[in-house]
Design a protein around this motif. Structure first.
Motif, PDB file in Angstrom:
ATOM      1  N   ASP A 123      45.603  31.186  43.511  1.00 26.53           N
ATOM      2  CA  ASP A 123      45.211  32.504  43.557  1.00 26.53           C
ATOM      3  C   ASP A 123      46.631  33.227  43.629  1.00 26.53           C
ATOM      4  O   ASP A 123      46.666  34.263  42.967  1.00 26.53           O
ATOM      5  CB  ASP A 123      44.331  33.091  44.435  1.00 26.53           C
ATOM      6  CG  ASP A 123      43.761  34.211  44.249  1.00 26.53           C
ATOM      7  OD1 ASP A 123      43.280  34.476  43.017  1.00 26.53           O
ATOM      8  OD2 ASP A 123      43.599  35.364  44.864  1.00 26.53           O
ATOM      9  N   LEU A 144      47.911  33.446  40.316  1.00 24.61           N
ATOM     10  CA  LEU A 144      47.122  34.219  39.348  1.00 24.61           C
ATOM     11  C   LEU A 144      47.364  35.559  39.525  1.00 24.61           C
ATOM     12  O   LEU A 144      47.466  36.354  38.593  1.00 24.61           O
ATOM     13  CB  LEU A 144      45.457  33.876  39.418  1.00 24.61           C
ATOM     14  CG  LEU A 144      44.677  34.683  38.557  1.00 24.61           C
ATOM     15  CD1 LEU A 144      44.882  33.925  37.115  1.00 24.61           C
ATOM     16  CD2 LEU A 144      43.395  34.487  39.012  1.00 24.61           C
ATOM     17  N   GLN A 145      47.494  35.878  40.773  1.00 22.72           N
ATOM     18  CA  GLN A 145      47.927  37.445  41.101  1.00 22.72           C
ATOM     19  C   GLN A 145      49.204  37.733  40.108  1.00 22.72           C
ATOM     20  O   GLN A 145      49.243  39.059  39.708  1.00 22.72           O
ATOM     21  CB  GLN A 145      48.079  37.778  42.561  1.00 22.72           C
ATOM     22  CG  GLN A 145      46.875  37.389  43.388  1.00 22.72           C
ATOM     23  CD  GLN A 145      45.675  38.309  42.934  1.00 22.72           C
ATOM     24  OE1 GLN A 145      45.858  39.482  42.680  1.00 22.72           O
ATOM     25  NE2 GLN A 145      44.465  37.856  43.052  1.00 22.72           N
ATOM     26  N   ASN A 156      48.677  38.082  36.417  1.00 25.25           N
ATOM     27  CA  ASN A 156      47.817  39.327  36.446  1.00 25.25           C
ATOM     28  C   ASN A 156      48.785  40.598  36.135  1.00 25.25           C
ATOM     29  O   ASN A 156      48.770  41.508  35.546  1.00 25.25           O
ATOM     30  CB  ASN A 156      46.704  39.355  37.266  1.00 25.25           C
ATOM     31  CG  ASN A 156      45.428  38.645  36.968  1.00 25.25           C
ATOM     32  OD1 ASN A 156      45.343  38.293  35.571  1.00 25.25           O
ATOM     33  ND2 ASN A 156      44.651  38.094  37.909  1.00 25.25           N
ATOM     34  N   SER A 180      49.419  42.780  32.979  1.00 29.29           N
ATOM     35  CA  SER A 180      48.944  44.102  32.956  1.00 29.29           C
ATOM     36  C   SER A 180      49.929  45.068  32.505  1.00 29.29           C
ATOM     37  O   SER A 180      49.845  46.084  32.590  1.00 29.29           O
ATOM     38  CB  SER A 180      48.227  44.370  34.096  1.00 29.29           C
ATOM     39  OG  SER A 180      48.926  44.317  35.163  1.00 29.29           O
ATOM     40  N   ARG A 185      49.422  33.633  29.163  1.00 32.87           N
ATOM     41  CA  ARG A 185      47.832  33.974  29.085  1.00 32.87           C
ATOM     42  C   ARG A 185      47.284  32.535  29.275  1.00 32.87           C
ATOM     43  O   ARG A 185      46.044  32.633  29.826  1.00 32.87           O
ATOM     44  CB  ARG A 185      47.763  34.348  27.536  1.00 32.87           C
ATOM     45  CG  ARG A 185      48.212  36.090  27.635  1.00 32.87           C
ATOM     46  CD  ARG A 185      47.277  36.817  26.591  1.00 32.87           C
ATOM     47  NE  ARG A 185      47.521  38.062  26.689  1.00 32.87           N
ATOM     48  CZ  ARG A 185      48.165  38.920  25.709  1.00 32.87           C
ATOM     49  NH1 ARG A 185      48.382  38.327  24.390  1.00 32.87           N
ATOM     50  NH2 ARG A 185      48.233  40.086  25.924  1.00 32.87           N
ATOM     51  N   LYS A 222      46.917  31.716  32.375  1.00 33.21           N
ATOM     52  CA  LYS A 222      46.161  32.190  33.223  1.00 33.21           C
ATOM     53  C   LYS A 222      44.681  31.721  33.187  1.00 33.21           C
ATOM     54  O   LYS A 222      43.979  31.805  34.032  1.00 33.21           O
ATOM     55  CB  LYS A 222      46.261  33.751  32.768  1.00 33.21           C
ATOM     56  CG  LYS A 222      45.268  34.760  33.422  1.00 33.21           C
ATOM     57  CD  LYS A 222      45.356  36.156  32.979  1.00 33.21           C
ATOM     58  CE  LYS A 222      44.071  36.871  33.539  1.00 33.21           C
ATOM     59  NZ  LYS A 222      43.889  38.254  32.772  1.00 33.21           N
ATOM     60  N   GLU A 228      42.415  30.589  36.073  1.00 40.12           N
ATOM     61  CA  GLU A 228      40.852  30.942  36.194  1.00 40.12           C
ATOM     62  C   GLU A 228      39.941  30.043  36.256  1.00 40.12           C
ATOM     63  O   GLU A 228      39.064  30.088  37.182  1.00 40.12           O
ATOM     64  CB  GLU A 228      40.885  32.120  35.372  1.00 40.12           C
ATOM     65  CG  GLU A 228      41.462  33.507  35.445  1.00 40.12           C
ATOM     66  CD  GLU A 228      41.332  34.524  34.410  1.00 40.12           C
ATOM     67  OE1 GLU A 228      42.014  35.599  34.601  1.00 40.12           O
ATOM     68  OE2 GLU A 228      40.857  33.867  33.146  1.00 40.12           O
TER      69      GLU A 228
END
Length: 968
Positions: free
Chosen positions: A919, A922-923, A926, A930, A947, A950, A954
């Motif tokens: 995680d 992943l944070q 992200n 973004s 991507r 990611k 996920e």
RNA sequence: GCCGUCUUAGCUCAGUGGUAGAGCACUCGCUUCACACGCGAUAGGUCACAAGUUCAAAUCUUGUAGACGGCACCA
């Protein structure tokens, strides 16, 4: 086969070097390929008084790695060894010996006898390093060993001297030089080190004027001085006036011939041209004006001693001042200093001068003053600047030659380039003339002769000089040349150059030393006796040398001078590249030295850990980086040597009917995944090792080899094939049981891969690899590289593995990676859930068809390494709740049923830890994805990669969360 | 004074403009028949500090602090 359980370096170290040497493996002549490219290195000659220290060991390791690597690549390779005569050091040793044994001085026995004893000393003690280098495994060509005082090298020295003199690049003259009163010789600027002393003193001395200045307008000197600067200074004596000078060396006042002030200094303007009655002498000296004087420093008035200070000398030249020498060559005062001081040591004289000034009321004050003093690099004696008649080399034109080479060709190329290239060029740009004469008896006596009138005749020989002098009786200059003068010729003098018009034609009748005999052997005439084929000389073949490996400390002393002199006399670069090694520091982080007693003796390390371990450790230090010594680090490589030993032992214990056979790696049919993977890794490693060595990144090469051998080969490949090739058959498939040729082939492959790995390791660990290579079945003469096919069997003449890009198998690497990933995940579960090693588990795997096929093919290996007795493969997982789970990259999931063994709390914690880890990543992703700027401006493939990652994350997190839920 | 280098896990050190690495030490578990100089599994870092450039800085720039090296020095 009897192979000891642990590696004992001593045994291997004793058995191979002598054979390598006597078989001529170290000589370029071993290479039978007429078209072989050459590779050459000349050793920075250690001095004959020295013994091996860690810096040598480091540099020798690098030189040997390069030499062995190139030799294996088929180059005609020469690493030329030798020693230098170390003028001052040897002279000092012999003087000490003479004093101790016979209570005599050199003068007692005379020059001829002294030189004879110096040679005897050199013969007896001068071979320490030479012997130690054999222990190191250095593959130097001993038949070409050179000594700077060999006859052929001495000829080169004389030739160079005569030529430079004839061209006006060498001159003799009176200059202020650095004088060591202990060694009683002049030193070059580079042999003098500055030492900062906090306990220095600045003495203020009062110099009375001969007659008071005209007092009109109240321009009294001392009043002026008092008004403007030192209000507390009283006049020197009633009715008189004085100037106050500041000095750190009061004893030199006895040699003062002027006092200087700045012409703009209002305080003193009116005194210019007046005379001073120099105290303690009966001399009068003028007050002169010179821009050099800094009005702000001290009193603004400077005593001028042209014979004892470089700046004063210059000033003296400008004002035509007499040069009064007041010291002897041993640092005592001479007659010119006056009766009162004659014979006193300079420091005693200093005290006495101060005492007398005090008595006369002329000592103004003494300030504490931090001072930096020039000291003799070797004996730490305070160097005395002194006016002396010496020989110098004019450096301007030679400096320009060296700078041109750097500008036009970037030569030499330094590794690391920063900061050495700049240091080198900056030094050259500010280069001053080089003092080359030394007041010693041991060395190359200067080839200059004088007639009774002092006319000088510079010639190659006494006879030639006499001829030039029209037959007059001559005496040769008593001085010798700086040792670095002969070292500066090392790159070409060692290769046979003696200075003849045609360097290829040898001088006759001079074969006085062994070295010269060797030189003749290897430097045949350009045209053979019968006028036949022209054989290139060593000079033609090996110059420029390819690389010079040395320390920072002699970039100026040696590297630059060799570059300049080689260009000047042979019109070639001395070397293409220069590797500047770092300094091996003591455990305290300071340079190793006797006075600090923090030295580490390489020989002790050899005894304790083995030569090979020491070598590969030294090679593992980043090029140019300093390193603090730590035994633990060598231990790493001692362990590595043992690992190599034991891996080989394992292969040998399972080598029935098999032998090294390179064809076994070529035939792609019948290769298992593990085979394809290790062959791919092997070739990648070989390619990368070659690249790293070519860039002089030895530490990278070591790291690649270490991890290939230990991680890939031992931890995975051997383990993967272990069941197949050992007698144990547990969990191994039937079909292989029935086809023992397959087993034999696997044994063959593992031996072959080992053999290739040993070859890559050989330059770093010559003894161990030779010892093992000779015992491998199938190795022998026929495996030598083409250029060496007539030699005896030795790993050092096999081909260095070049690596084959076609053998790199990305698919195999990826497939193997997922097998490894699977095994590691199961191991992790086992460990964290405290499953006893002896307990087998079942492993359920859910994955796509491709991965399942991959895992099916590696079923036996997975079972073995994950300690599983059952692998259940499927599209989905169908396992009891009491299972520990994990996700693999590529979307696969695994589960290990742990009926009755599972600790649900622990499993929850385990899953949560994994989720948390994923995680965090992943944070971060992200966040990046973004960011519109990132998506728009970063390269598309970067964005795409993120991507993809990611998506993977996920999916893995979702799976783990589901598993976590299922536990509740 | 001038020029330059270094500062990353407890220690010794690698490293690259795009998810921080090694060896040793530490923790846990292993007499798995090549190796305990071993095997397996963990844990451990705002990459000296600050600002800037950049979509992105441990990495490039500048400055600060500390450690160090070379060169030159005014008595």
């Amino acid at each position: 086969m009897e192979v000891a359980k642990a590696y004992d370096p001593k045994q291997a170290e004793q058995s191979h070097y002598e054979r390598w040497e006597s078989s001529g493996f170290f000589s370029p002549e071993i290479n039978q390929d007429p078209d072989a490219p050459k590779y050459s290195i000349v050793i920075p000659p250690p001095n004959v008084t020295g013994s091996l220290h860690m810096g040598h060991a480091l540099q020798h390791t690098i030189m040997d790695v390069l030499t062995r690597w190139k030799r294996m690549q088929g180059y005609r390779t020469l690493w030329l060894p030798g020693t230098d005569h170390a003028g001052i050091s040897v002279q000092r040793k012999v003087v000490e010996q003479l004093k101790k044994d016979e209570h005599k001085t050199p003068l007692d026995i005379g020059r001829e006898e002294f030189v004879r004893r110096a040679w005897a000393w050199k013969e007896q003690y001068g071979n320490t390093i030479t012997e130690q280098m054999r222990r190191e495994g250095a593959s130097v060509d001993w038949s070409r060993h050179r000594f700077t005082m060999d006859e052929s090298l001495s000829k080169a020295v004389r030739s160079v001297f005569v030529t430079l003199y004839d061209e006006g690049w060498i001159y003799k003259g009176l200059r202020i030089v650095n004088w060591c009163p202990k060694d009683k010789t002049v030193l070059s600027d580079l042999e003098v080190k500055e030492e900062t002393r906090k306990d220095g003193k600045l003495y203020y001395l009062r110099y009375p004027l001969s007659e008071p200045p005209a007092s009109a307008g109240g321009e009294n000197a001392s009043d002026d001085q008092a008004d403007s600067r030192d209000g507390d200074l009283p006049p020197a004596h009633a009715g008189g006036s004085a100037l106050i000078v500041a000095t750190t060396r009061p004893e030199t006042m006895l040699g003062d011939t002027a006092v200087a002030v700045n012409p703009k200094d209002e305080r003193y303007k009116h005194l210019i041209g007046k005379m001073i009655a120099l105290p303690l002498t009966d001399r009068e000296i003028p007050i002169v004006a010179d821009e050099y004087v800094d009005a702000e420093f001290g009193t603004g008035a400077v005593k001028i001693t042209p014979a004892h200070d470089p700046n004063d000398y210059q000033l003296g030249q400008r004002h035509d001042l007499p040069q009064l020498l007041v010291m002897n060559d041993d640092g005592t005062m001479n007659a010119a200093a006056g009766k009162e001081f004659e014979g006193l040591d300079r420091f005693k004289a200093r005290e006495k001068v101060i005492e007398r000034f005090d008595e006369l009321g002329l000592l103004e004050k003494i300030d504490d003053y931090e001072i930096s003093l020039p000291v003799c690099e070797r004996c730490k004696t305070i160097v005395e600047p002194i006016l002396s008649d010496q020989w110098f080399v004019k450096m301007d034109e030679m400096r320009d030659m060296a700078l041109d080479l750097m500008r036009t060709e970037g030569a030499p190329h330094f590794s690391p380039q920063v900061p050495h290239e700049k240091v080198y060029t900056t030094w050259l740009e500010n280069l001053k003339d080089w003092t080359i004469s030394r007041q010693l008896w041991w060395g190359h006596q200067i080839p200059a002769w004088y007639d009774a009138d002092g006319n000088v005749f510079v010639a190659h020989t006494a006879d030639e000089a006499k001829e030039k002098a029209g037959g007059r009786e001559l005496t040769q200059d008593q001085d010798v040349l700086d040792t670095w003068f002969s070292s500066g010729l090392w790159a070409f003098s060692t290769l046979g150059w003696t200075g003849n018009a045609d360097a290829l034609v040898r001088n006759e009748g001079d074969a006085r030393t062994d070295s010269l005999t060797a030189a003749q052997e290897h430097s045949p005439q350009a045209v053979s006796a019968d006028g036949g084929v022209r054989v290139p000389s060593d000079l033609e073949t090996f110059l420029p040398t390819d690389v010079l490996v040395t320390g920072r400390d002699i970039i100026f002393l040696w590297v630059s001078r060799m570059m300049m002199l080689t260009k000047k006399f042979v019109d070639k670069k001395a070397f293409e590249d220069v590797i500047i090694t770092g300094t091996v520091l003591g455990k305290d982080g300071k340079p190793m030295s006797k006075s600090r007693n923090n030295g580490v003796d390489p020989i002790e390390m050899f005894d304790k850990f083995g030569v090979d371990a020491t070598r590969i450790y030294l090679a593992s230090i980043a090029t140019g980086a300093d390193i603090k010594w730590n035994d633990l680090l060598i231990e790493t490589y001692r362990n590595f040597a043992n690992k190599i030993w034991n891996a080989t032992r394992f292969c040998l214990l399972n080598s029935e009917r098999a032998k090294v056979d390179h064809a076994s790696l070529m035939d792609r049919s019948g290769l298992s995944l593990a085979d394809r993977w290790i062959i791919s890794r092997l070739n990648q490693t070989a390619i990368d090792v070659n690249k790293s060595l070519a860039k002089y990144e030895f530490h990278t090469a070591v790291s690649l080899l270490y991890h290939f051998f230990w991680d890939d080969f031992c931890d995975w490949y051997i383990e993967l094939v272990k069941d197949e090739i050992t007698s144990k058959r547990d969990g191994f498939s039937r079909s292989d049981e029935e086809t023992p040729e397959g087993v034999t082939l696997t044994k063959t492959r593992i031996l072959t891969i080992l053999e290739i790995a040993l070859r890559m390791l050989h330059p770093f660990m010559p003894y161990l690899t030779e010892e093992l290579w000779l015992t491998l079945p199938g190795t022998g003469k026929e495996m030598l590289a083409r250029a060496y096919k007539d030699a005896e069997a030795t790993i050092m003449l096999t081909a260095f593995p070049p690596g084959d890009a076609n053998a790199i198998d990305a698919a195999a690497e990826a497939e193997m990676q997922s097998v490894i990933d699977l095994i590691k995940k199961v191991r992790n579960i086992r460990s964290e859930m405290n499953i006893k090693p002896s307990d087998k588990v079942a492993v359920h795997v859910a994955a796509n068809a491709e991965m399942l096929a991959n895992f099916t093919a590696s079923d036996a290996q997975i079972k073995k390494l994950a300690r599983a007795d059952n692998i259940v493969l499927g599209e989905t997982l169908d396992v009891p709740k009491a299972s520990a789970k994990a996700v693999l990259s590529g979307g696969a999931e695994i589960a290990v049923p742990l009926e009755g063994l599972i600790d649900f709390d622990k499993e929850r914690e385990r899953l949560q830890n994994q989720i948390a880890k994923l995680d965090t990543e992943l944070q971060r992703l992200n966040g990046q994805l973004s960011n519109a700027d990132f998506v728009n401006k970063a390269p598309a493939e970067k964005v795409e990669a993120l991507r993809e990652r990611k998506g993977e994350l996920e999916h893995q997190i979702a799976t783990l969360k589901m598993n976590l839920e299922a536990l509740n």
